[in-house]
Write an enzyme that holds these catalytic residues in place. Structure first.
Site, mmCIF file in Angstrom:
data_model
loop_
_atom_site.group_PDB
_atom_site.id
_atom_site.type_symbol
_atom_site.label_atom_id
_atom_site.label_comp_id
_atom_site.label_asym_id
_atom_site.label_seq_id
_atom_site.Cartn_x
_atom_site.Cartn_y
_atom_site.Cartn_z
ATOM 1 N N ASN A 101 -34.075 26.568 14.575
ATOM 2 C CA ASN A 101 -34.516 26.309 15.945
ATOM 3 C C ASN A 101 -33.374 26.428 16.953
ATOM 4 O O ASN A 101 -32.241 26.758 16.604
ATOM 5 C CB ASN A 101 -35.177 24.929 16.013
ATOM 6 C CG ASN A 101 -36.364 24.910 16.964
ATOM 7 O OD1 ASN A 101 -36.306 25.462 18.054
ATOM 8 N ND2 ASN A 101 -37.447 24.266 16.546
ATOM 9 N N HIS A 131 -10.949 19.999 10.104
ATOM 10 C CA HIS A 131 -9.569 20.246 10.487
ATOM 11 C C HIS A 131 -8.667 19.202 9.830
ATOM 12 O O HIS A 131 -9.027 18.028 9.710
ATOM 13 C CB HIS A 131 -9.414 20.209 12.003
ATOM 14 C CG HIS A 131 -10.084 21.352 12.689
ATOM 15 N ND1 HIS A 131 -9.524 22.612 12.745
ATOM 16 C CD2 HIS A 131 -11.282 21.438 13.317
ATOM 17 C CE1 HIS A 131 -10.335 23.423 13.383
ATOM 18 N NE2 HIS A 131 -11.412 22.744 13.748
#
Length: 207
Positions: A101, A131
Site C-alpha cells: 500500500n 546503523h
C-alpha cells in the site's frame, strides 16, 4: 488467450459492481502502473527479474550496487509513494500477488523476502539493517535478514527490523515494532512502553 478471457471476465464483474466508467478509470490507472513497472525493469535491466507488476505514481526503485537484485513475482501491485532502496549487494524477493500500500519503505542491504499473497498496509517500514551507532568511527551497517511468509497481513505503520521471521498466515497489528521470530498462524500485537537505555559512549581518538 486464457489470460485475455480472464481479464474480460474480471472487467465484466467489476463493471457490474462499480459501473463501467469507474471500472475503466481504475483499470487505466492499473495499466499506467504496469507501464511504470516496465520502465523500472528497463532502467535496472540487470538487477530486476520480474514478469508483470504495477507501480503507481511516485513509487520508485533505487538500486545502488551492481550486485543488488530484486525479484518480483507476477501481478504484484504497489500503490503510490512506495520506496524500495537496495545497496551493498542486497537481495529483495517479492512473491506472487503481493499487495503493497501507499507510503511503504523497504531498505535492503542483505536479504528481504516477502511471501506469496502477503498484504502490506500503508506506511510500513521494512529494514534488514541498522546503523552501527555504538562505534562512531565505523560507519558500516549491521545487517541481517527479514523473512515474511505467505498470506501475511501487516498493519499500518508497522516497523519490521533486521533478523525478523514472520510465519505464514500471521497478522502484525498496526503500529507494531517487530524483531525476532513470529510463529505462523498468530496475531502479533506490540504493546509498547517508554524506556531509556544508556550505553557506554565510545571514545573519540584525537590527533
Amino acid at each position: 488467450m486464457i489470460i485475455l478471457r480472464r481479464i474480460m471476465k474480471e472487467f465484466v464483474t467489476q463493471s457490474a459492481n462499480r459501473g463501467i466508467y469507474l471500472t475503466v478509470v481504475m483499470n487505466l490507472s492499473h495499466f499506467i502502473g504496469i507501464m511504470r513497472g516496465f520502465l523500472f525493469k528497463v532502467v535496472y535491466f540487470k538487477n530486476i527479474q520480474s514478469t508483470i507488476f504495477a507501480m503507481q505514481s511516485s513509487s520508485k526503485i533505487e538500486i545502488f550496487n551492481k550486485h543488488s537484485t530484486i525479484t518480483i513475482g507476477k501481478f504484484v501491485f504497489i500503490r503510490k509513494n512506495a520506496s524500495f532502496r537496495l545497496d551493498h549487494g542486497g537481495k529483495l524477493t517479492i512473491g506472487d500477488y503481493v499487495f503493497i500500500n501507499d507510503n511503504c519503505v523497504i531498505n535492503c542491504a542483505e536479504k528481504i523476502s516477502i511471501g506469496k499473497n502477503t498484504k502490506i498496509a500503508p506506511n510500513v517500514c521494512i529494514n534488514d539493517h541498522d546503523h552501527n551507532y555504538k562505534n562512531i568511527q565505523d560507519q558500516h551497517l549491521v545487517t541481517g535478514e527479514v523473512t515474511i511468509g505467505r498470506n501475511v497481513w501487516i498493519g499500518a505503520n508497522a516497523v519490521i527490523l533486521r533478523n525478523t521471521h514472520i510465519g505464514d498466515n500471521s497478522v502484525i497489528g498496526a503500529g507494531s515494532v517487530v524483531k525476532g521470530n513470529i510463529p505462523a498462524n498468530c496475531l502479533y500485537v506490540n504493546e509498547r512502553e517508554e524506556k531509556i537505555i544508556p550505553y557506554n559512549k565510545p571514545k573519540v581518538a584525537h590527533g
